[in-house]
Write a protein that holds these residues in place. Structure first.
Motif, PDB file in Angstrom:
ATOM      1  N   ASP A  44      39.414  28.408  52.121  1.00  0.00           N
ATOM      2  CA  ASP A  44      38.626  29.566  51.695  1.00  0.00           C
ATOM      3  C   ASP A  44      38.393  30.522  52.859  1.00  0.00           C
ATOM      4  N   ALA A  45      37.955  31.736  52.514  1.00  0.00           N
ATOM      5  CA  ALA A  45      37.579  32.703  53.552  1.00  0.00           C
ATOM      6  C   ALA A  45      36.458  32.106  54.399  1.00  0.00           C
TER       7      ALA A  45
ATOM      8  N   SER B 289      36.907  29.752  56.618  1.00  0.00           N
ATOM      9  CA  SER B 289      37.296  28.422  57.080  1.00  0.00           C
ATOM     10  C   SER B 289      37.702  28.491  58.551  1.00  0.00           C
TER      11      SER B 289
ATOM     12  N   TYR C 214      41.344  29.369  59.992  1.00  0.00           N
ATOM     13  CA  TYR C 214      41.896  30.693  60.271  1.00  0.00           C
ATOM     14  C   TYR C 214      41.596  31.180  61.686  1.00  0.00           C
TER      15      TYR C 214
ATOM     16  N   SER D  50      43.326  32.925  51.770  1.00  0.00           N
ATOM     17  CA  SER D  50      41.994  33.315  51.297  1.00  0.00           C
ATOM     18  C   SER D  50      42.074  34.573  50.443  1.00  0.00           C
TER      19      SER D  50
END
Length: 276
Positions: free
Chosen positions: A156-157, A159, A162, A266
């Motif tokens: 997910d955004a 996380s 990244y 994401s």
């Protein structure tokens, strides 16, 4: 350039045809001694969510008709790159490719074992722009389910997967050298998630493409030597045990100062939610 081979002559042709690539602009020279580029063969059982897209009718019988990669995010759902399903790649609209399937759980594309599962339907992100490479996502719905252990969770955004500097691995059956040496077995290369600024500097626009951090992810090694290549498009980039990217585009393969560009997962989650 998108990292896909061009459609070859039908399997009925008796001579083997070497796949070419579709350039967005003049390709940079690849790292000639790299040996995916800079990676190694890996057992499919260790990464069962990595699958190959296949059409023998459109790409011939060599390597079981493999032309792109994909990744299972549910037992009947596979993510890949939208550009893999373009009409100029397949030679017709994807709906007319009657033998489109995924190959899962097979160490050698032409070997025994694993399974070939027909694709029941496809969804191409309506926001995909073939000129800028933005929104490069497609979803394949399979005709029957893969084993439950054959899927990978998505990051997910927000996380930590990244974060720049994070170790990651890219998987595929594509070119291992940048000169048309396609792999018969799954390969993987160790890379790192790079700062968005590296890709903005490498791809500011023009013939080589423009990097958009809202929908793309940058990974590789700024010194070159490790990268995805032609035939790897749509394949997974994995970090911290989660899917963070899909092989999308780049300049050359493993070239210094030209890192690989991936569809940011994401963002893909948002696009899929909007398409429901």
């Amino acid at each position: 350039m998108p990292r896909i081979p061009v459609r070859v002559l039908p399997a009925a042709c008796t001579l083997a045809v070497t796949a070419a690539v579709i350039p967005l602009g003049p390709p940079a020279s690849a790292v000639a001694d790299s040996i995916i580029v800079g990676g190694q063969a890996v057992p499919v059982e260790d990464s069962p969510w990595a699958v190959a897209l296949s059409s023998r009718d459109r790409f011939g019988g060599t390597r079981a008709g493999q032309f792109c990669g994909g990744v299972a995010i549910a037992t009947t759902k596979v993510l890949t790159a939208a550009h893999c399903l373009r009409e100029d790649v397949l030679g017709s609209a994807v709906a007319e490719v009657t033998d489109l399937r995924i190959i899962a759980g097979r160490d050698e594309l032409d070997g025994p074992g694993g399974q070939e599962v027909p694709v029941r339907s496809t969804w191409i992100n309506p926001g995909y722009d073939p000129h800028t490479n933005a929104g490069d996502l497609a979803v394949l719905t399979l005709d029957r389910a893969l084993p439950a252990g054959s899927v990978i969770p998505m990051a997910d955004a927000g996380s930590p997967a990244y974060e720049p500097g994070t170790a990651a691995t890219v998987y595929g059956w594509g070119d291992t050298t940048g000169y048309g040496a396609y792999a018969p077995v799954l390969r993987a290369a160790k890379v790192r998630v790079l700062p968005d600024s590296d890709c903005v500097r490498a791809y500011p626009g023009g013939t080589q493409g423009a990097y958009d951090a809202s929908s793309m992810l940058c990974a590789g090694d700024t010194r070159g030597g490790r990268d995805a290549c032609q035939g790897d498009s749509g394949g997974p980039l994995v970090a911290r045990g989660r899917l963070v990217g899909l092989v999308s585009w780049g300049s050359g393969c493993g070239s210094p100062e030209s890192p690989g560009v991936y569809t940011r997962v994401s963002a893909a989650i948002r696009w899929m939610a909007a398409g429901d």
